[in-house]
Design an enzyme around this catalytic site. Sequence first.
Site, PDB file in Angstrom:
ATOM      1  N   ASP A 208       0.848  -1.192   0.000  1.00  0.00           N
ATOM      2  CA  ASP A 208       0.000   0.000   0.000  1.00  0.00           C
ATOM      3  C   ASP A 208       0.881   1.239   0.000  1.00  0.00           C
ATOM      4  O   ASP A 208       1.745   1.396   0.859  1.00  0.00           O
ATOM      5  CB  ASP A 208      -0.914   0.003   1.231  1.00  0.00           C
TER       6      ASP A 208
ATOM      7  N   GLU B 266      -1.552  -1.542  -5.615  1.00  0.00           N
ATOM      8  CA  GLU B 266      -2.763  -0.923  -6.142  1.00  0.00           C
ATOM      9  C   GLU B 266      -2.417  -0.066  -7.359  1.00  0.00           C
ATOM     10  O   GLU B 266      -1.273   0.344  -7.545  1.00  0.00           O
ATOM     11  CB  GLU B 266      -3.469  -0.095  -5.073  1.00  0.00           C
TER      12      GLU B 266
ATOM     13  N   ASP C 165      -3.502   2.379   6.316  1.00  0.00           N
ATOM     14  CA  ASP C 165      -2.521   1.794   5.397  1.00  0.00           C
ATOM     15  C   ASP C 165      -2.350   0.293   5.632  1.00  0.00           C
ATOM     16  O   ASP C 165      -2.222  -0.482   4.683  1.00  0.00           O
ATOM     17  CB  ASP C 165      -1.159   2.499   5.548  1.00  0.00           C
TER      18      ASP C 165
END
Length: 209
Positions: free
Chosen positions: A23, A111, A195
Site C-alpha cells: 500500500d 494498487e 494503510d
Amino acid sequence: MRDKLASPTNQAPSKPTTRAGVDLGLGSFVTVTDSNEDRIVFSNPAPLRASITELKRTQKQLSRRIPRSHGYERAKTKLNRLYRKSTSMRRENVHQVTRYLVDTYGEIKIEDLNIAAMKQSMRRRAFRRSLADAGLGAFGPTLTYKAKRAKVKVVVVDRYFPSSQIHHNCTGKLTGAKLATRLTCDTCHVEVDRDENASFNIRDWSDIS
Ligand SMILES: [Zn+2]
C-alpha cells in the site's frame, strides 16, 4: 552468455513463495503485509522529512515576500534547491524500497497508481502534491522494471478496488475523516490503521473479488 546489465538483479527472491500486498499510503510511505502475516512499514527517511519541513517553511516565507524583491529571489532559489534535494531523496527511497520488494517476494500486489496518486493529491498543496508524485510516479515503473528482470510477478489491483474502505477482517465498511490514518468499522466497530488494512486487502485482492 550472461547479460551483464541484468546480472546484478538476477538473484532469486529470498521468499519465492511469499505474496506481498503493498500500500502506497497516506500515513507511511509504503506498508507491506505478506502472506506469512509479516508486516513492514517504510517511512520516509528522517533527512527527507527534515527537507520537506524546510521546504514548507521556505514556501511560507516566499508567499510573504514581495515578488522580485531581493528576499523573494533568495527564498525562491532556496526553495528550488530544497525541491531538487527532496525529489532526489525520494527517488533514492523508491529505489531502495522497490529493490527490497523484488529481492524478497515471489509475488507483489500493488494498487493502481492512479488511485495512489489521487489519495496523495487530496493533500491539496501543490508543492506537496508534486513532491509526492515524484515518488509515486516513479514507484510503479521502477518496481515493474526491477521485477521483470528478477522474474518476480507483479499484480496490479483493480483501480476501482476500494482498499481503504473495506475492513479486512469482516468486510464491513470503514469510515473516518477524509485524510485520517485511523478508520472505524461500521460493522464490528474496531478501529484500524488505514494503510495497514489496505495492505491486507491488496494482498488478498484476487481472493475476495
Ligand atoms: Zn469490521
